[in-house]
Design a protein around this motif. Structure first.
Motif, short mmCIF file in Angstrom:
data_model
loop_
_atom_site.label_atom_id
_atom_site.label_comp_id
_atom_site.label_asym_id
_atom_site.label_seq_id
_atom_site.Cartn_x
_atom_site.Cartn_y
_atom_site.Cartn_z
N GLU A 87 -4.16 1.65 1.63
CA GLU A 87 -3.93 2.68 0.61
C GLU A 87 -4.98 3.78 0.72
OE1 GLU A 87 -3.99 1.23 -3.38
OE2 GLU A 87 -3.37 3.14 -4.23
N ASP A 88 -6.24 3.39 0.98
CA ASP A 88 -7.29 4.39 1.18
C ASP A 88 -6.98 5.27 2.39
OD1 ASP A 88 -8.62 3.42 -1.00
OD2 ASP A 88 -10.04 2.21 0.15
N ALA A 89 -6.50 4.63 3.46
CA ALA A 89 -6.18 5.39 4.68
C ALA A 89 -5.05 6.37 4.42
CB ALA A 89 -5.80 4.42 5.80
N LEU A 90 -4.03 5.94 3.68
CA LEU A 90 -2.93 6.85 3.35
C LEU A 90 -3.40 7.98 2.43
CD1 LEU A 90 -0.11 4.21 2.75
CD2 LEU A 90 -0.22 5.86 4.63
N GLY A 91 -4.31 7.64 1.51
CA GLY A 91 -4.82 8.65 0.61
C GLY A 91 -5.69 9.68 1.30
N ALA A 121 0.83 -1.22 0.00
CA ALA A 121 0.00 0.00 0.00
C ALA A 121 0.86 1.26 0.00
CB ALA A 121 -0.93 -0.01 1.21
N VAL A 122 1.94 1.26 0.78
CA VAL A 122 2.84 2.42 0.81
C VAL A 122 3.48 2.61 -0.56
CG1 VAL A 122 5.00 3.29 1.78
CG2 VAL A 122 3.27 2.28 3.28
N PHE A 123 3.89 1.50 -1.17
CA PHE A 123 4.50 1.60 -2.50
C PHE A 123 3.52 2.20 -3.51
CE2 PHE A 123 5.19 -0.36 -6.70
CZ PHE A 123 6.46 0.13 -6.96
N LEU A 124 2.27 1.70 -3.49
CA LEU A 124 1.28 2.20 -4.45
C LEU A 124 0.92 3.65 -4.18
CD1 LEU A 124 -1.10 -0.89 -4.68
CD2 LEU A 124 0.37 0.00 -6.48
N SER A 125 0.85 4.01 -2.91
CA SER A 125 0.38 5.35 -2.55
C SER A 125 1.45 6.42 -2.68
CB SER A 125 -0.17 5.33 -1.12
OG SER A 125 -0.55 6.61 -0.71
N GLU A 126 2.70 6.08 -2.33
CA GLU A 126 3.72 7.13 -2.19
C GLU A 126 4.92 6.99 -3.11
OE1 GLU A 126 2.97 9.59 -0.22
OE2 GLU A 126 1.14 8.57 0.39
N ILE A 127 5.20 5.81 -3.61
CA ILE A 127 6.47 5.59 -4.31
C ILE A 127 6.28 5.28 -5.80
CG2 ILE A 127 8.55 4.15 -4.37
CD1 ILE A 127 8.18 3.71 -1.36
N ALA A 128 5.31 4.45 -6.12
CA ALA A 128 5.18 3.95 -7.49
C ALA A 128 4.85 5.08 -8.46
CB ALA A 128 4.10 2.87 -7.55
N SER A 129 5.40 4.96 -9.66
CA SER A 129 5.03 5.88 -10.74
C SER A 129 3.63 5.52 -11.24
CB SER A 129 6.04 5.77 -11.88
OG SER A 129 5.98 4.46 -12.43
#
Length: 306
Positions: free
Chosen positions: A182-186, A109-117
């Motif tokens: 991911e929703d929580a991070l978003g 989730a962190v990768f998808l939310s903050e790192i991935a292009s």
């Protein structure tokens, strides 16, 4: 004409709006349709609970609540129906799945939310979502053919047991925890993220010191819901756990859960044995209710903090 007849309708804002009779009827029909849907959903849960309680309640008289909840042996041939080994097996496998699956899901989730292009996100997110759509029997086959021999070589046994079941369940709970995390991070306000970068923090520092603490309650919610998925899973566990109603003896030793024991025994159970299975269903129902109540309590806490 009916279409032109206007009827007053109070609006949410307190102002008075005018709408045609046809629009008024359509709105009323939609409102009542959705009300019926909600009533059906609530009634379904209530009926299932009442039915399960009705069929499982005799377990209080025979074998008795103390022997049922505190008994250390479950054997229909010996007329012993203590579910303590099954409860402990359920908890051990679920804990193993959370220890293995939660870090993997949160990292995804962190990768998808903050790192991935954006391009990488378009590849990884559908793959994670597809994990939720794979039938549990397919996970069971994968565990049986691929994971079990590896575990057997590691532990020296047949490979059926806690470690194999935990590994399979860990993969199965990843979509639930990753999507909700991911929703929580978003949902973290963008200003917090921007302020962290403005102060010179690196990406890792922002994630570790700012975003994860800010989304902590949402991540806990996601983990609890993943735990509910692990507790309720049946088919894959039946195929790889070994299904021996005994206390935990090692990662490679057979074990059984409440759900697997119900599925295996229900086809031939009768009398007290069948009543005990319904009593186990009540325990599962109460555990699910407890998890939902916990998630709702945490959500309210999160809303108060927001």
């Amino acid at each position: 004409m009916a279409e032109q007849e206007q009827m007053p309708q109070p609006a949410r804002s307190g102002t008075l709006k005018m709408m045609s009779r046809a629009t008024y009827i359509r709105e009323a029909l939609l409102k009542n349709t959705f009300l019926v849907c909600a009533i059906v959903a609530v009634a379904a849960v209530a009926l299932i609970f009442v039915f399960t309680m009705w069929r499982g309640w005799p377990v209080v008289q025979e074998p008795g609540l103390a022997d049922f909840l505190g008994g250390t042996e479950f054997s229909s041939s010996l007329d012993l129906y203590g579910i303590l080994p099954l409860v402990s097996g359920t908890l051990v496998i679920t804990l193993g799945a959370l220890l293995l699956g939660a870090p993997l899901a949160i990292g995804t989730a962190v990768f998808l939310s903050e790192i991935a292009s954006p391009q990488m996100r378009r590849i990884v997110r559908p793959a994670v979502e597809m994990l939720a759509g794979v039938p549990s029997v397919v996970y069971g086959f994968f565990g049986l053919v691929i994971v079990r021999p590896i575990v057997a070589e590691m532990t020296g046994g047949m490979g059926f047991g806690t470690l194999t079941a935990s590994l399979i369940l860990a993969v199965m709970i990843v979509p639930t925890i990753a999507t909700l995390t991911e929703d929580a991070l978003g949902s973290v306000p963008p200003g917090i993220r921007e302020a962290s970068y403005a102060m010179g923090a690196t990406t890792w520092q922002t994630i570790h010191k700012v975003l994860l603490p800010a989304a902590r309650i949402g991540i806990i919610d996601a983990t609890i819901l993943g735990m509910g998925r692990a507790i309720g899973e049946t088919m894959a566990v039946v195929m790889v756990a070994g299904n021996a109603p005994q206390f935990f003896k090692g990662l490679g030793e057979p074990i059984a859960t409440i759900t697997s024991q119900i599925v295996i025994d229900m086809s031939y159970a009768s009398g007290t044995h069948r009543t005990a299975l319904f009593g186990m269903a009540i325990i599962l129902f109460l555990i699910s209710m407890g998890l939902v109540a916990l998630v709702r309590a945490l959500s309210r806490l999160n809303e108060k903090r927001a």
